[in-house]
Write a protein that holds these residues in place. Structure first.
Motif, mmCIF file in Angstrom:
data_model
loop_
_atom_site.group_PDB
_atom_site.id
_atom_site.type_symbol
_atom_site.label_atom_id
_atom_site.label_comp_id
_atom_site.label_asym_id
_atom_site.label_seq_id
_atom_site.Cartn_x
_atom_site.Cartn_y
_atom_site.Cartn_z
ATOM 1 N N ALA A 329 40.152 24.822 25.425
ATOM 2 C CA ALA A 329 41.165 24.126 25.698
ATOM 3 C C ALA A 329 42.005 23.568 24.536
ATOM 4 N N ARG A 330 41.546 23.052 23.509
ATOM 5 C CA ARG A 330 42.312 22.840 22.342
ATOM 6 C C ARG A 330 43.074 23.489 21.923
ATOM 7 N N ALA A 331 42.948 24.962 21.843
ATOM 8 C CA ALA A 331 43.716 26.205 21.561
ATOM 9 C C ALA A 331 44.819 26.543 22.530
ATOM 10 N N GLY A 332 44.667 25.620 23.774
ATOM 11 C CA GLY A 332 45.593 25.978 25.036
ATOM 12 C C GLY A 332 45.671 27.352 25.590
ATOM 13 N N LEU A 333 44.433 28.193 25.391
ATOM 14 C CA LEU A 333 44.642 29.332 25.982
ATOM 15 C C LEU A 333 44.446 29.155 27.376
ATOM 16 N N THR A 334 45.264 30.249 28.091
ATOM 17 C CA THR A 334 45.162 30.231 29.479
ATOM 18 C C THR A 334 45.032 31.955 29.840
ATOM 19 N N VAL A 335 44.511 32.474 30.916
ATOM 20 C CA VAL A 335 44.628 33.663 31.321
ATOM 21 C C VAL A 335 45.174 34.020 32.431
ATOM 22 N N LEU A 336 45.809 35.008 32.797
ATOM 23 C CA LEU A 336 46.470 35.380 34.042
ATOM 24 C C LEU A 336 45.631 36.009 34.861
ATOM 25 N N ARG A 337 45.193 35.317 35.733
ATOM 26 C CA ARG A 337 44.097 36.027 36.883
ATOM 27 C C ARG A 337 44.674 37.142 37.597
ATOM 28 N N GLU A 338 43.910 38.176 37.715
ATOM 29 C CA GLU A 338 44.290 39.063 38.593
ATOM 30 C C GLU A 338 43.620 38.660 40.102
ATOM 31 N N ARG A 339 44.537 38.302 40.807
ATOM 32 C CA ARG A 339 44.017 37.342 42.052
ATOM 33 C C ARG A 339 43.741 38.314 43.291
ATOM 34 N N ALA A 340 43.983 39.519 43.318
ATOM 35 C CA ALA A 340 43.611 40.376 44.439
ATOM 36 C C ALA A 340 43.813 41.696 44.051
ATOM 37 N N ALA A 341 43.053 42.710 44.604
ATOM 38 C CA ALA A 341 43.158 44.170 44.404
ATOM 39 C C ALA A 341 42.937 44.845 45.609
ATOM 40 N N ILE A 342 43.459 46.088 45.630
ATOM 41 C CA ILE A 342 43.415 46.833 46.935
ATOM 42 C C ILE A 342 43.149 48.335 46.292
ATOM 43 N N GLY A 343 42.376 49.158 47.230
ATOM 44 C CA GLY A 343 42.198 50.477 46.631
ATOM 45 C C GLY A 343 42.065 51.470 47.775
ATOM 46 N N TYR A 344 42.512 52.495 47.785
ATOM 47 C CA TYR A 344 42.283 53.681 48.972
ATOM 48 C C TYR A 344 41.397 54.779 48.347
ATOM 49 N N ARG A 345 40.399 54.821 49.298
ATOM 50 C CA ARG A 345 39.255 55.901 48.742
ATOM 51 C C ARG A 345 39.710 57.307 49.641
ATOM 52 N N HIS A 346 39.973 58.347 48.890
ATOM 53 C CA HIS A 346 40.161 59.630 49.706
ATOM 54 C C HIS A 346 38.942 60.378 49.414
ATOM 55 N N ARG A 355 33.595 60.216 38.924
ATOM 56 C CA ARG A 355 34.064 58.990 38.723
ATOM 57 C C ARG A 355 35.063 58.540 37.875
ATOM 58 N N HIS A 356 35.365 59.604 37.131
ATOM 59 C CA HIS A 356 36.442 59.689 35.983
ATOM 60 C C HIS A 356 37.611 60.418 36.415
ATOM 61 N N SER A 357 37.644 61.003 37.671
ATOM 62 C CA SER A 357 38.639 62.045 38.025
ATOM 63 C C SER A 357 39.871 61.228 38.228
ATOM 64 N N PRO A 358 40.903 61.870 37.729
ATOM 65 C CA PRO A 358 42.174 61.055 38.156
ATOM 66 C C PRO A 358 42.349 61.065 39.640
ATOM 67 N N TYR A 359 41.913 61.882 40.430
ATOM 68 C CA TYR A 359 42.058 62.271 41.868
ATOM 69 C C TYR A 359 41.619 60.827 42.492
ATOM 70 N N ARG A 360 40.516 60.037 41.793
ATOM 71 C CA ARG A 360 40.316 58.959 42.299
ATOM 72 C C ARG A 360 40.937 57.559 42.085
ATOM 73 N N LYS A 361 42.137 57.741 41.259
ATOM 74 C CA LYS A 361 42.626 56.722 40.831
ATOM 75 C C LYS A 361 44.386 56.829 41.125
ATOM 76 N N MET A 362 44.642 57.415 42.207
ATOM 77 C CA MET A 362 45.912 57.621 42.713
ATOM 78 C C MET A 362 46.510 56.758 43.491
ATOM 79 N N LEU A 363 45.693 55.791 44.180
ATOM 80 C CA LEU A 363 45.977 54.802 45.227
ATOM 81 C C LEU A 363 45.586 53.505 44.977
ATOM 82 N N ALA A 364 45.895 52.632 44.300
ATOM 83 C CA ALA A 364 45.209 51.198 44.123
ATOM 84 C C ALA A 364 46.309 50.269 43.599
ATOM 85 N N ALA A 365 46.085 49.093 43.821
ATOM 86 C CA ALA A 365 46.931 47.891 43.141
ATOM 87 C C ALA A 365 46.520 46.826 43.048
ATOM 88 N N LEU A 366 46.845 45.912 42.191
ATOM 89 C CA LEU A 366 46.553 44.544 41.916
ATOM 90 C C LEU A 366 47.645 43.470 41.740
#
Length: 593
Positions: A329-346, A355-366
């Protein structure tokens, strides 16, 4: 845009300048990481030999604190058998491939990343010149798009492999082009939406899209005989739709599990991180971060649907921790919260991949909070990357801010460190918590050139709690990682001292704004000042001693040179670290008695 116009920035003069600048950076950073060992040839003069010793690079350089090589770009010459040759960053990589450890598998992709980085620099050189003082006074997005360097340590830092020439002009942050995001309806059976405790799906999409657009999307779905209640709405990067989803997810589209609804109503602008967008129609609305399957700086920039699920809970937890702590608080720090997320699983690709595959990371957003609504009157925003920016005449933007502030340079620096470094120290010592606090992940709040406070962003993918036994809520436990006791302090030594303050000190020192001794003395005073406010953490500060005489040199380029498709497993970040000896700690000699 016609084909000729798309490459108008690629001409001999710009290409030669871009190569000189990148060769300078390569010599400096590869020498810093001890991949190269320059030989002294006279006072301030150095020589680097190619692998076969027939090629030589000669240059002038000053070696500063933290083994920082300040190479004079104008002084660099390249020779083979006594004949001077033009500078070429791709040739440099070929001539030093053994020294750099470039394997046959990595080399061609790395050369493509180098070429793309050069092309981006050539584009930036073609824009009207803006002085450091002018950019320092510019608005948030002008500063964001005005950055010319990218990550200060990585040599190949603007790869963006997958973008065509027309994509570059549409989507690269430095072009400052307006972008309309596409929206898909994704069937609920395959889609997961999560949000902060004080938010829900309907409230979010209505605020982001408005009633007219929602009605238009509903009409599209009902016109296909589909029930809108069966679908959730997902924002998509236009490139991702045209190059990945419409092709790789064609079966999902054909079966109406995914339905393209068209563009949303607002115009966005890409940020330095490429796949994150600020809403320029209404800057108070959320940032949107999208999956973007291009290769850039060691990773394909997708977003994991599984990984996104816990994102809002992690952000809620961190925001609560920050809000409740008096040091933050004294430093004035704030964080920008990631308020919502959505992901599609093929499911078919999930059945075929790990789990590392780029094919699992093609459709998501926050959706991430914007810093604009929380801005007090008279304050302005700037990405922290701007502090390392040099204009065409070599003048630092940080120096322009010092001049605007009217403060003595060391006093200006201390105000910045109290806002930026103190929260990072407290995170480490009070909570075993580390951020990834590089220039693109931190936003400065400026008041008359003075850094009043900072805002941290990119939370869920970047933070780590370095105590595997930490008592965390179940959805937050993903951020726990086992990090060795001797490695914890590298969250400051590497990520802050070596990867950011080293470059800031060099920019201020070499332009006569602030001598490096005074710079690092000020850093030491900030650390000592923080320690005095937290006597209950004295034992932890002794155990992880920021005044130790040296610390391990952890090398970023070595990671990319070894594997430029996935440098690090984010779930086990310490496993991939590459070390090359130690660095003398520049604040050790300023330790309190």
């Amino acid at each position: 845009m016609n084909p000729d116009a798309s490459v108008a920035h690629l001409h001999p003069e710009a290409w030669a300048t871009a190569n000189r600048l990148l060769v300078r950076k390569a010599l400096a950073e590869f020498a810093h990481e001890r991949l190269l060992t320059p030989e002294p040839t006279g006072p301030g003069r150095w020589l680097v030999r190619g692998d076969d010793a027939t090629v030589e690079y000669r240059f002038a350089a000053e070696v500063l604190a933290l083994d920082h090589w300040h190479v004079d770009a104008a002084s660099i010459t390249r020779h083979r058998d006594g004949t001077e040759l033009p500078l070429d960053a791709v040739d440099l990589c070929l001539e030093l491939r053994d020294a750099l450890g470039l394997t046959d598998a990595v080399l061609p992709v790395y050369l493509e990343e180098i070429t793309s980085t050069l092309a981006g620099t050539a584009y930036k050189l073609g824009r009207p010149a803006v002085t450091a003082a002018e950019l320092a006074a510019a608005d948030f997005q002008a500063v964001e798009s005005g950055m010319t360097e990218g990550h200060p340590c990585f040599v190949a830092n603007n790869g963006r492999l997958g973008f065509g020439a027309h994509d570059y002009h549409r989507y690269a942050p430095e072009t400052a082009a307006g972008v309309r995001l596409l929206w898909l309806a994704a069937h609920r059976d395959h889609t997961t939406f999560t949000c902060a405790a004080d938010l829900d799906y309907d409230t979010l999409v209505r605020a982001e899209l408005g009633a007219d657009t929602l009605d238009r999307f509903t009409t599209t779905l009902t016109g296909l005989g589909l029930d809108p209640a069966d679908y959730l709405l997902v924002p998509v990067h236009p490139w991702q739709w045209w190059h990945r989803l419409a092709v790789t997810f064609a079966g999902e589209v054909a079966r109406r599990r995914l339905v393209c609804l068209g563009e949303g109503p607002d115009t966005y602008r890409a940020q330095q991180s490429i796949r994150t967008f600020l809403n320029v129609t209404d800057p108070a609305k959320h940032y949107v971060k999208t999956a973007l399957s291009v290769l850039n700086m060691g990773f394909l920039r997708g977003l994991s649907a599984a990984y996104m699920e816990a994102t809002p809970a992690i952000n809620d937890w961190l925001a609560g921790l920050v809000d409740a702590d008096p040091v933050f608080a004294r430093a004035g720090l704030t964080v920008l919260r990631e308020r919502a997320a959505i992901g599609y699983r093929h499911r078919q690709y999930e059945a075929a991949t790990d789990r590392h595959s780029p094919y699992r990371k093609m459709l998501a957003a926050l959706w991430r909070e914007s810093p604009v609504p929380g801005l007090a009157p008279g304050r302005r925003l700037a990405t922290m990357a701007a502090l390392l920016h040099l204009d065409r005449d070599g003048r630092p933007l940080a120096g322009a801010l010092v001049a605007e502030s009217g403060l003595a340079p060391a006093r200006w620096l201390r105000r910045y460190l109290d806002a930026y470094l103190v929260p990072l120290l407290h995170s480490l010592y009070a909570y075993d918590l580390a951020f990834m606090p590089h220039g693109e992940n931190v936003i400065l709040v400026l008041d008359g050139g003075v850094v009043e406070r900072v805002v941290f962003k990119d939370i869920a993918e970047e933070i780590v709690v370095m105590d595997p036994d930490a008592d965390l809520p179940e959805p937050v436990r993903r951020v726990r990682a086992a990090v060795g006791e001797d490695e914890k302090i590298l969250a400051i030594f590497t990520d802050v001292f070596d990867c950011f303050l080293r470059h800031l000190s060099a920019a201020l020192h070499t332009t006569g704004v602030l001598d490096q001794d005074d710079f690092w003395r000020t850093v030491a005073e900030c650390v000592t000042g923080y320690a005095a406010t937290v006597p209950h953490l004295a034992e932890r500060m002794r155990r992880h001693d920021l005044f130790a005489p040296e610390f391990a040199l952890s090398c970023l380029n070595r990671l990319q040179l070894r594997n430029n498709r996935q440098m690090v497993d984010l779930t086990d970040p310490s496993a991939a670290l590459q070390f090359a000896g130690t660095l003398a700690n520049p604040i050790a000699r300023f330790a309190p008695a």
